[in-house]
Scaffold this motif. Structure first.
Motif, short mmCIF file in Angstrom:
data_model
loop_
_atom_site.label_atom_id
_atom_site.label_comp_id
_atom_site.label_asym_id
_atom_site.label_seq_id
_atom_site.Cartn_x
_atom_site.Cartn_y
_atom_site.Cartn_z
N THR A 55 0.32 -1.03 -0.33
CA THR A 55 -0.10 0.21 0.07
C THR A 55 0.97 1.40 0.05
O THR A 55 0.38 2.72 -0.66
CB THR A 55 -1.00 -0.15 0.83
OG1 THR A 55 -1.46 -1.47 1.05
CG2 THR A 55 -2.17 1.48 1.14
N VAL A 81 -10.29 0.66 -3.99
CA VAL A 81 -9.42 -0.41 -3.32
C VAL A 81 -9.91 -1.89 -3.80
O VAL A 81 -10.78 -2.32 -3.57
CB VAL A 81 -9.04 -0.28 -2.46
CG1 VAL A 81 -8.50 -1.23 -1.61
CG2 VAL A 81 -8.58 0.86 -1.79
N MET A 92 -4.80 -2.56 5.28
CA MET A 92 -4.37 -1.50 4.49
C MET A 92 -5.64 0.18 4.32
O MET A 92 -4.49 1.53 4.17
CB MET A 92 -5.26 -2.34 3.43
CG MET A 92 -5.48 -1.47 1.81
SD MET A 92 -6.91 -0.11 2.37
CE MET A 92 -8.26 -0.91 2.20
N TYR A 96 -3.53 3.49 4.34
CA TYR A 96 -4.05 4.30 3.38
C TYR A 96 -4.84 5.71 4.29
O TYR A 96 -4.81 6.50 3.72
CB TYR A 96 -5.95 3.79 3.08
CG TYR A 96 -6.61 4.44 2.75
CD1 TYR A 96 -6.85 4.16 0.25
CD2 TYR A 96 -7.51 5.72 3.09
CE1 TYR A 96 -7.52 4.57 0.00
CE2 TYR A 96 -8.46 6.06 1.59
CZ TYR A 96 -8.75 5.73 0.25
OH TYR A 96 -9.16 6.51 -0.46
N ILE A 121 -3.05 -6.05 -3.81
CA ILE A 121 -4.00 -4.31 -3.60
C ILE A 121 -3.65 -4.46 -5.06
O ILE A 121 -2.18 -3.71 -5.41
CB ILE A 121 -3.25 -3.91 -2.53
CG1 ILE A 121 -4.35 -2.81 -2.73
CG2 ILE A 121 -2.43 -3.48 -2.53
CD1 ILE A 121 -4.13 -1.84 -1.22
#
Length: 129
Positions: A55, A81, A92, A96, A121
């Motif tokens: 990420t 996502v 994540m 984020y 991802i």
């Protein structure tokens, strides 16, 4: 007819395996960023084995592409996502949240069967100029 211009920067990976898409398109006051994987510019292998590491690299790519388009992460209005495992959502989401600030974009998160090169991802984004 709406103008459409292609965004291309060496500070983010080129289209995956030479696929026919642009890093981003600028049109109508928006920047539409193609889905990003955890690839460093020029690399063929994913960066990071964990959802957190992947990420982080994706946000580095998004930031570079948005900068090349004349905008930034603070101008994100929508992200999507794609996660291979929704069990990775919390980790994540921690990474984020660090990158989207106190006015986060609208977001969809979808669990999917698989991503190229075993990625965990992928994130696509829309920002304003």
């Amino acid at each position: 007819m709406t103008d459409k211009s292609v965004v291309r920067t060496e500070a983010a990976p080129a289209p995956f395996q030479g696929a026919p898409y642009s890093q981003a398109i600028v049109s109508g006051g928006f920047v539409f960023v193609s889905g990003q994987l955890a690839l460093m510019p020029g690399a063929k292998e994913l960066t990071g084995d964990t959802i957190g590491e992947q990420t982080e690299q994706i946000f580095a790519n998004l930031a570079a592409i948005l900068e090349a388009a004349g905008t930034g992460l603070d101008r994100l209005v929508k992200t999507t996502v794609f996660l291979v495992d929704l069990g990775d959502f919390a980790r994540m989401n921690e990474v984020y949240a660090k990158h989207v600030g106190d006015r986060p974009p609208a977001r969809s998160t979808i669990e999917i069967a698989g991503l190229p090169s075993g990625a965990l991802i992928e994130i696509e984004a829309v920002a304003t100029l």
